[in-house]
Design an enzyme around this catalytic site. Sequence first.
Site, PDB file in Angstrom:
ATOM      1  N   ARG A  33      -7.226 -40.143   4.324  1.00  0.00           N
ATOM      2  CA  ARG A  33      -5.773 -40.027   4.507  1.00  0.00           C
ATOM      3  C   ARG A  33      -5.358 -38.555   4.529  1.00  0.00           C
ATOM      4  O   ARG A  33      -5.699 -37.802   3.645  1.00  0.00           O
ATOM      5  CB  ARG A  33      -5.035 -40.795   3.406  1.00  0.00           C
TER       6      ARG A  33
ATOM      7  N   LYS B 247     -11.109 -34.312   0.717  1.00  0.00           N
ATOM      8  CA  LYS B 247     -11.699 -33.422  -0.292  1.00  0.00           C
ATOM      9  C   LYS B 247     -13.064 -33.989  -0.675  1.00  0.00           C
ATOM     10  O   LYS B 247     -13.372 -35.129  -0.302  1.00  0.00           O
ATOM     11  CB  LYS B 247     -10.777 -33.284  -1.504  1.00  0.00           C
TER      12      LYS B 247
ATOM     13  N   CYS C 155      -1.469 -37.815  -1.628  1.00  0.00           N
ATOM     14  CA  CYS C 155      -0.467 -37.513  -2.659  1.00  0.00           C
ATOM     15  C   CYS C 155       0.402 -36.306  -2.334  1.00  0.00           C
ATOM     16  O   CYS C 155       1.605 -36.448  -2.144  1.00  0.00           O
ATOM     17  CB  CYS C 155      -1.164 -37.316  -4.001  1.00  0.00           C
TER      18      CYS C 155
ATOM     19  N   LEU D 259      -4.484 -38.717 -12.354  1.00  0.00           N
ATOM     20  CA  LEU D 259      -5.890 -38.626 -11.958  1.00  0.00           C
ATOM     21  C   LEU D 259      -6.036 -38.087 -10.541  1.00  0.00           C
ATOM     22  O   LEU D 259      -5.151 -38.213  -9.707  1.00  0.00           O
ATOM     23  CB  LEU D 259      -6.580 -39.979 -12.089  1.00  0.00           C
TER      24      LEU D 259
HETATM   25  C1  UGA Z   1      -3.508 -34.912  -6.805  1.00  0.00           C
HETATM   26  C2  UGA Z   1      -3.287 -34.292  -8.187  1.00  0.00           C
HETATM   27  O1  UGA Z   1      -4.227 -33.236  -8.401  1.00  0.00           O
HETATM   28  C3  UGA Z   1      -3.429 -35.349  -9.283  1.00  0.00           C
HETATM   29  O2  UGA Z   1      -3.149 -34.774 -10.540  1.00  0.00           O
HETATM   30  C4  UGA Z   1      -2.456 -36.485  -9.007  1.00  0.00           C
HETATM   31  O3  UGA Z   1      -2.586 -37.525  -9.956  1.00  0.00           O
HETATM   32  C5  UGA Z   1      -2.731 -37.049  -7.621  1.00  0.00           C
HETATM   33  O4  UGA Z   1      -2.591 -35.997  -6.631  1.00  0.00           O
HETATM   34  C6  UGA Z   1      -1.732 -38.147  -7.353  1.00  0.00           C
HETATM   35  O5  UGA Z   1      -0.537 -37.853  -7.275  1.00  0.00           O
HETATM   36  O6  UGA Z   1      -2.125 -39.323  -7.318  1.00  0.00           O
HETATM   37  P1  UGA Z   1      -5.668 -35.578  -5.332  1.00  0.00           P
HETATM   38  O7  UGA Z   1      -4.702 -35.714  -4.199  1.00  0.00           O
HETATM   39  O8  UGA Z   1      -6.636 -36.670  -5.599  1.00  0.00           O
HETATM   40  O9  UGA Z   1      -4.861 -35.370  -6.730  1.00  0.00           O
HETATM   41  O10 UGA Z   1      -6.545 -34.274  -5.077  1.00  0.00           O
HETATM   42  P2  UGA Z   1      -6.490 -32.738  -5.491  1.00  0.00           P
HETATM   43  O11 UGA Z   1      -7.776 -32.393  -6.126  1.00  0.00           O
HETATM   44  O12 UGA Z   1      -5.272 -32.399  -6.210  1.00  0.00           O
HETATM   45  O13 UGA Z   1      -6.449 -32.039  -4.051  1.00  0.00           O
HETATM   46  C7  UGA Z   1      -5.345 -32.201  -3.180  1.00  0.00           C
HETATM   47  C8  UGA Z   1      -5.525 -31.354  -1.952  1.00  0.00           C
HETATM   48  O14 UGA Z   1      -5.403 -29.965  -2.261  1.00  0.00           O
HETATM   49  C9  UGA Z   1      -6.890 -31.499  -1.268  1.00  0.00           C
HETATM   50  O15 UGA Z   1      -6.696 -31.557   0.131  1.00  0.00           O
HETATM   51  C10 UGA Z   1      -7.631 -30.227  -1.640  1.00  0.00           C
HETATM   52  O16 UGA Z   1      -8.571 -29.838  -0.672  1.00  0.00           O
HETATM   53  C11 UGA Z   1      -6.485 -29.233  -1.703  1.00  0.00           C
HETATM   54  N1  UGA Z   1      -6.763 -28.068  -2.568  1.00  0.00           N
HETATM   55  C12 UGA Z   1      -6.907 -28.217  -3.900  1.00  0.00           C
HETATM   56  C13 UGA Z   1      -6.830 -26.791  -2.005  1.00  0.00           C
HETATM   57  O17 UGA Z   1      -6.698 -26.607  -0.774  1.00  0.00           O
HETATM   58  N2  UGA Z   1      -7.049 -25.716  -2.814  1.00  0.00           N
HETATM   59  C14 UGA Z   1      -7.196 -25.847  -4.151  1.00  0.00           C
HETATM   60  O18 UGA Z   1      -7.374 -24.818  -4.839  1.00  0.00           O
HETATM   61  C15 UGA Z   1      -7.123 -27.129  -4.715  1.00  0.00           C
END
Ligand code: UGA
Length: 430
Positions: free
Chosen positions: A327, A320, A260, A153
Amino acid sequence: MNICVIGTGYVGLVTGVIFADLGNDVTCVDKIKEKIDSLNKGIMPIYEPGLEEMVKRNVVDNRLFFSTDLHGAVEKAEIIFICVGTPPKDNGETDLSYVEGAAKGIAKSINGYKIVVNKSTVPVGTGDFVRKVIEKNKIHNTDFDVVSNPEFLREGSAIADALSPDRIIIGAPTKQVAVKLLELYATIGRPMLITDVYSAEIIKYASNAFLAMKISFINAIADICELAGANVTDVAKGVGYDSRIGQAFLNAGLGFGGSCFPKDIQSLVHTAEKFGYNFKLLKSILDINKERVPHFVEIIKDKIGELKGKIIGVLGLSFKPDTDDMRDAKSVEIINILLNEGAVIKAYDPVAMENAKKILPAVKYCANAYEVSEGADAIVVITEWREFKLLNMERIKNLMRKPAIFDGRNIYDAERTRKMGFEYYSIGRP
Ligand code: UGA
């Protein structure tokens, strides 16, 4: 089924409420009494869309309970989910002390056959570790099995992701044990893959690392686009139309943060090293990510000059959108640099300001984006909350001392924003 969930963080709370909503009896256990007391009063420890309503509904229906009594919850459970934190140590290794604590707690209470499921993100081999800890500390001579069932998730869409995951991974020691988990997830009706425990543990890290790789890749391409005068948004779109690549996770910007990706990639680098493999690709992913903020701050300094005394308005603080989680948020890094250079920072975030105040006390917090804009020499967009895309930009412009926007998430159309009279800079776009 009777289920015990240990840990009431993102994963534990969402896992607990989803299983309750699917008709199981669930007890969520945490050793922090204040957290359990609050949850019993219907107060959520985190902001997550849809969570509060679902918790309340299942508490009222007597399917979801919150307790500090691990012993009682383990005794009556058929399946126990370990959902505790796995923070990083200084050397990148995963700190398994909370997992160990949970395993010891289970050992002291296990009174018959049960399945113990690792849902926390844990390095390969942790299933063996949990088994050993329980074997060593158990007070009744009973059998049990340990399963790896990683969670995928995302914060901000946790409930939807948990109810409709792309896949459910069950790493089990035998088919029989896997079938028990299959039964639990059957009503969700999503693809399920049964593997051995080690493979399931690695699937979680490989998935997060691959997604982080896409982000660092597109950010590196954004740097080239800046140098060449190309547009990374169009490049990402063009690349992403290839179904083998896909459009997701190709948004260039300030890089990945949160609880994460940064820690999981470091952990995988560490695990690889333990096995004697130098995972250079992952190290580069981290290096590229580390360069995003300094690069962005350079753009700001280059365009507005001396920062001392300048008023900078910040839109978005959480790592985000749709979460109050601070964090490893890029806002902290960026704001600290700007403050050190003598800028005055005004900021607004729809839900993360209470958490931000504890980390960034020198910031002037505002009620909305318009208050942030009053007298500002520049606006810096750090988190792409939807409401920032819908602002009255004419009003923003009139409130600012100098209408300049530094868009760290490429949320505005460059041409249109410039036509309105803003100086506008974004990532990897002319
Ligand atoms: C992430 C994974 O997407 C989940 O599948 C996983 O379960 C989770 O880690 C975990 O290990 O618990 P999350 O950290 O909640 O989820 O958020 P994401 O939506 O994946 O974004 C992570 C980071 O990447 C954010 O800082 C976001 O701004 C950045 N991001 C995301 C980008 O810079 N560009 C993108 O195109 C997508």
